[in-house]
Motif scaffolding. Structure first.
Motif, short mmCIF file in Angstrom:
data_model
loop_
_atom_site.label_atom_id
_atom_site.label_comp_id
_atom_site.label_asym_id
_atom_site.label_seq_id
_atom_site.Cartn_x
_atom_site.Cartn_y
_atom_site.Cartn_z
N UNK A 221 0.22 11.49 2.97
CA UNK A 221 1.03 10.50 3.69
C UNK A 221 2.35 11.13 4.15
N UNK A 222 3.01 11.83 3.24
CA UNK A 222 4.29 12.46 3.57
C UNK A 222 4.12 13.51 4.66
N UNK B 117 11.68 10.93 -6.66
CA UNK B 117 10.50 10.48 -7.42
C UNK B 117 9.94 9.22 -6.77
N UNK B 118 9.25 9.37 -5.64
CA UNK B 118 8.78 8.17 -4.93
C UNK B 118 7.90 7.26 -5.78
N UNK C 32 10.67 -3.50 -0.05
CA UNK C 32 10.64 -2.09 -0.45
C UNK C 32 12.05 -1.54 -0.40
N UNK C 33 12.46 -0.90 -1.48
CA UNK C 33 13.77 -0.26 -1.55
C UNK C 33 13.62 1.19 -2.01
N UNK C 34 14.53 2.03 -1.56
CA UNK C 34 14.76 3.33 -2.18
C UNK C 34 16.07 3.21 -2.95
N UNK D 280 0.83 -1.20 0.00
CA UNK D 280 0.00 0.00 0.00
C UNK D 280 0.86 1.25 0.00
N UNK D 281 0.33 2.31 -0.59
CA UNK D 281 1.08 3.56 -0.71
C UNK D 281 1.55 4.07 0.65
N UNK D 282 0.72 3.94 1.66
CA UNK D 282 1.09 4.46 2.98
C UNK D 282 2.36 3.78 3.49
N UNK D 283 2.51 2.49 3.24
CA UNK D 283 3.71 1.78 3.70
C UNK D 283 4.94 2.23 2.90
N UNK D 284 4.85 2.19 1.58
CA UNK D 284 6.00 2.53 0.76
C UNK D 284 6.45 3.97 0.93
N UNK D 285 5.51 4.89 0.99
CA UNK D 285 5.87 6.29 1.07
C UNK D 285 6.36 6.68 2.46
N UNK D 286 5.97 5.94 3.49
CA UNK D 286 6.56 6.17 4.80
C UNK D 286 8.01 5.71 4.83
N UNK D 287 8.31 4.62 4.13
CA UNK D 287 9.70 4.18 4.00
C UNK D 287 10.50 5.27 3.29
N UNK D 288 9.91 5.87 2.26
CA UNK D 288 10.60 6.95 1.54
C UNK D 288 10.81 8.15 2.46
N UNK D 289 9.82 8.45 3.28
CA UNK D 289 9.96 9.57 4.22
C UNK D 289 11.09 9.30 5.22
N UNK D 290 11.21 8.06 5.68
CA UNK D 290 12.32 7.72 6.58
C UNK D 290 13.67 7.97 5.89
N UNK D 291 13.74 7.61 4.61
CA UNK D 291 14.96 7.86 3.85
C UNK D 291 15.27 9.36 3.79
#
Length: 370
Positions: free
Chosen positions: A172-173, A239-240, A351-353, A136-147
């Motif tokens: 989400x961000x 570019x998340x 999930x990776x960045x 889900x977007x909320x999971x992936x984009x939170x990982x991106x926010x942590x990055x």
């Protein structure tokens, strides 16, 4: 076997095959490369299923429909495919399109395994008919926010177009970053262009710019404009949504395509199945397969397992989501219920960045993983 897009009524009606309807964007304004990779994964898995006896001796057949990133076209395709007797639906890359397809599949009682779309709310109400492989977007984009936070970015601008998907990403961000000291500055790309967005970045003292916009327009012009503005030499572009994943990005932007972190859904190491599938996909695509191609393959792998166990009965397929345990290209796939997610969800996709290496544009660097 694969049935190409065709006019209604042109498909076989002898009942010899077990059919899966495939929804993929193959024409503009859909993201064509994403659709091609998704379809390649679906087709490869179908061929392998048929090479090993099909579904209880019956061939598996893919009935393909081009959604062209159009929600109404996707919903109409679901109606058509349901009428053609498909056992289940697979595919789709664009989140807003997948939501329209999922809503219609739920209404018709047609199982839909969504391959690649991430919007949390694929359906307005919880449904038994829809499952999803992508996180889900909320999971992936939170990982991106942590990055972003780990990289020292606290003033983050988002260049966003009007869309349910982009608005969801911005929310989400903002909700995740605000309690952690981050600020999200929204730049409305319906009112700005690639040049004026640079002025806004300077004025707002942003240290990172996230592209929440379509590809290639206006993403490519924005990158070119920012890269050439000496005032923004230190800004990070991100570019998340994954625009830099496909080769077209590097072709259009050249050296400017590098060092733009994005989300992709691959592990550091593929499973043994994944290694074999990667080689086959590379030969089929004449290029390195994206994570979307692996999502396509895994979709058919799951559906074939369910169909072998339960036959082509739609209700029995939907009842099987919580019992799925399939070794995919990126790990074992199981579905469960997750808070705030209305469909059966694979809780464990990697999930990776990553970004493209400036020294070698075809090589990806893993910057962060979860």
């Amino acid at each position: 076997m694969t049935t190409p897009p065709s006019q209604p009524g042109a498909e076989r009606t002898d009942g010899a095959s077990v059919r899966i309807g495939a929804l993929v964007p193959l024409t503009r304004p859909g993201w064509i490369q994403a659709g091609q990779h998704l379809l390649a994964g679906l087709e490869l898995a179908v061929r392998e299923v048929n090479d090993t006896g099909g579904i209880a001796g019956r061939p598996l057949e893919l009935v393909v429909r081009d959604t062209a990133a159009d929600p109404q076209r996707a919903a109409a395709a679901v109606d058509e495919l349901a009428g053609l007797g498909v056992a289940a639906l697979a595919g789709e890359y664009h989140s807003v399109v997948a939501r329209a397809a999922a809503t219609r599949a739920d209404a018709l009682g047609l199982p839909f395994l969504c391959s690649s779309a991430v919007l949390d709310a694929l359906t307005e109400q919880p449904t038994e008919w829809v499952a999803r492989l992508s996180p889900p977007q909320s999971r992936g984009w939170q990982v991106y926010a942590d990055f972003l936070l780990a990289a020292g970015h606290s003033r983050i601008a988002v260049a966003a177009q009007p869309s349910v998907y982009w608005a969801s990403g911005t929310r989400i961000l903002r909700d995740y970053l605000a309690p952690r000291g981050g600020t999200v500055i929204e730049l409305d790309m319906s009112a700005l262009d690639a040049t004026t967005v640079c002025d806004e970045l300077v004025e707002n003292r942003a240290t990172a710019l996230l592209l929440l916009v379509g590809h290639p327009e206006p993403a490519v012009p924005i990158v070119k404009s920012v890269r050439r503005d000496q005032r923004l030499a230190e800004i990070m572009i991100g570019a998340p949504a994954g625009q830099p994943e496909f080769a077209e990005w590097a072709t259009l932007l050249g050296d400017d395509s590098a060092a733009i972190p994005f989300l992709r859904y691959l592990p550091e190491r593929l499973t043994p199945l994944g290694v074999r599938v990667e080689e086959a996909l590379r030969e089929q695509l004449a290029a390195a397969p994206s994570f979307v191609a692996f999502e396509g393959y895994d979709t058919v792998a799951v559906l074939a397992d369910v169909l072998r166990s339960n036959g082509a009965d739609r209700a029995r397929t939907a009842e099987s989501w919580p019992r799925v345990a399939v070794e995919g290209t990126r790990g074992q796939i199981r579905f469960s219920r997750m808070p705030g997610i209305s469909v059966w969800q694979w809780a464990g996709p990697p999930i990776q960045v990553v970004d493209r290496d400036p020294a070698e544009l075809d090589r990806f660097r893993i910057l962060h993983a979860a």
